[in-house]
Design a protein around this motif. Structure first.
Motif, PDB file in Angstrom:
ATOM      1  N   ARG A  47       0.848  -1.188   0.000  1.00 42.94           N
ATOM      2  CA  ARG A  47       0.000   0.000   0.000  1.00 42.94           C
ATOM      3  C   ARG A  47       0.884   1.239   0.000  1.00 42.94           C
ATOM      4  NH1 ARG A  47      -3.261  -3.347  -0.803  1.00 42.94           N
ATOM      5  NH2 ARG A  47      -4.974  -4.068   0.459  1.00 42.94           N
ATOM      6  N   VAL A  53      -2.033  10.165  10.079  1.00 37.50           N
ATOM      7  CA  VAL A  53      -3.028   9.835  11.088  1.00 37.50           C
ATOM      8  C   VAL A  53      -3.233  11.075  11.940  1.00 37.50           C
ATOM      9  CG1 VAL A  53      -3.592   8.361  13.042  1.00 37.50           C
ATOM     10  CG2 VAL A  53      -2.358   7.414  11.083  1.00 37.50           C
ATOM     11  N   THR A  57     -10.369   8.073  14.135  1.00 41.02           N
ATOM     12  CA  THR A  57     -11.034   7.331  13.057  1.00 41.02           C
ATOM     13  C   THR A  57     -10.023   6.832  12.031  1.00 41.02           C
ATOM     14  OG1 THR A  57     -13.027   8.649  13.358  1.00 41.02           O
ATOM     15  CG2 THR A  57     -12.812   7.463  11.267  1.00 41.02           C
ATOM     16  N   THR A  58      -9.087   7.691  11.642  1.00 38.84           N
ATOM     17  CA  THR A  58      -8.051   7.299  10.686  1.00 38.84           C
ATOM     18  C   THR A  58      -7.149   6.230  11.287  1.00 38.84           C
ATOM     19  OG1 THR A  58      -8.103   9.518   9.733  1.00 38.84           O
ATOM     20  CG2 THR A  58      -6.201   8.151   9.196  1.00 38.84           C
ATOM     21  N   MET A  60      -7.907   4.000  13.517  1.00 35.12           N
ATOM     22  CA  MET A  60      -8.645   2.734  13.547  1.00 35.12           C
ATOM     23  C   MET A  60      -8.718   2.109  12.150  1.00 35.12           C
ATOM     24  SD  MET A  60      -9.195   2.237  16.666  1.00 35.12           S
ATOM     25  CE  MET A  60     -10.256   0.818  16.578  1.00 35.12           C
ATOM     26  N   ARG A  61      -8.873   2.934  11.109  1.00 34.62           N
ATOM     27  CA  ARG A  61      -8.917   2.417   9.737  1.00 34.62           C
ATOM     28  C   ARG A  61      -7.579   1.786   9.352  1.00 34.62           C
ATOM     29  NH1 ARG A  61      -7.229   4.643   5.307  1.00 34.62           N
ATOM     30  NH2 ARG A  61      -7.248   6.742   6.155  1.00 34.62           N
ATOM     31  N   VAL A  62      -6.485   2.449   9.719  1.00 28.07           N
ATOM     32  CA  VAL A  62      -5.155   1.908   9.429  1.00 28.07           C
ATOM     33  C   VAL A  62      -4.966   0.578  10.162  1.00 28.07           C
ATOM     34  CG1 VAL A  62      -2.678   2.295   9.728  1.00 28.07           C
ATOM     35  CG2 VAL A  62      -4.139   4.151   8.912  1.00 28.07           C
ATOM     36  N   GLN A  63      -5.376   0.521  11.407  1.00 32.51           N
ATOM     37  CA  GLN A  63      -5.271  -0.712  12.191  1.00 32.51           C
ATOM     38  C   GLN A  63      -6.100  -1.835  11.563  1.00 32.51           C
ATOM     39  OE1 GLN A  63      -3.852  -1.112  15.503  1.00 32.51           O
ATOM     40  NE2 GLN A  63      -4.525  -3.219  15.680  1.00 32.51           N
ATOM     41  N   GLU A  64      -7.312  -1.526  11.148  1.00 35.50           N
ATOM     42  CA  GLU A  64      -8.184  -2.530  10.539  1.00 35.50           C
ATOM     43  C   GLU A  64      -7.603  -3.029   9.213  1.00 35.50           C
ATOM     44  OE1 GLU A  64     -11.899  -0.490  10.354  1.00 35.50           O
ATOM     45  OE2 GLU A  64     -12.276  -0.717  12.501  1.00 35.50           O
ATOM     46  N   ASP A  65      -7.029  -2.129   8.415  1.00 34.37           N
ATOM     47  CA  ASP A  65      -6.386  -2.539   7.162  1.00 34.37           C
ATOM     48  C   ASP A  65      -5.230  -3.483   7.440  1.00 34.37           C
ATOM     49  OD1 ASP A  65      -8.155  -1.082   5.664  1.00 34.37           O
ATOM     50  OD2 ASP A  65      -6.751   0.532   5.177  1.00 34.37           O
ATOM     51  N   ARG A  68      -6.571  -6.853   8.318  1.00 33.57           N
ATOM     52  CA  ARG A  68      -7.218  -7.514   7.188  1.00 33.57           C
ATOM     53  C   ARG A  68      -6.221  -8.001   6.151  1.00 33.57           C
ATOM     54  NH1 ARG A  68     -10.359  -3.613   4.092  1.00 33.57           N
ATOM     55  NH2 ARG A  68     -10.762  -2.890   6.180  1.00 33.57           N
TER      56      ARG A  68
END
Length: 74
Positions: A47, A53, A57-58, A60-65, A68
């Protein structure tokens, strides 16, 4: 391996592998002198490297990516 990572980081835009581990490096022998070549594989998690960051919210999105797309190093 370092040259491959450096190349990805110097690309425009810079990229990060996000799943670099021994299982994702192919080593091959060349000739009788024992020369080894390493090839970084499994670029499916690569990526853009620079992610700003600035809020929860950002983050958490980075962590979730990461959860995944990257696998745990066993």
């Amino acid at each position: 391996v370092c040259a491959a990572v450096e190349s990805m980081h110097n690309h425009e835009p810079p990229y990060a592998h996000f799943d670099l581990k021994p299982a994702n490096v192919l080593i091959s022998h060349h000739g009788s002198e024992g020369h080894l070549d390493a090839v970084v594989m499994d670029l499916g998690s690569a990526r853009p490297a620079r992610v700003r960051v600035s809020d929860r919210t950002t983050a958490m999105r980075v962590q979730e990516d990461a959860e995944r797309f990257a696998s745990a190093p066993y």
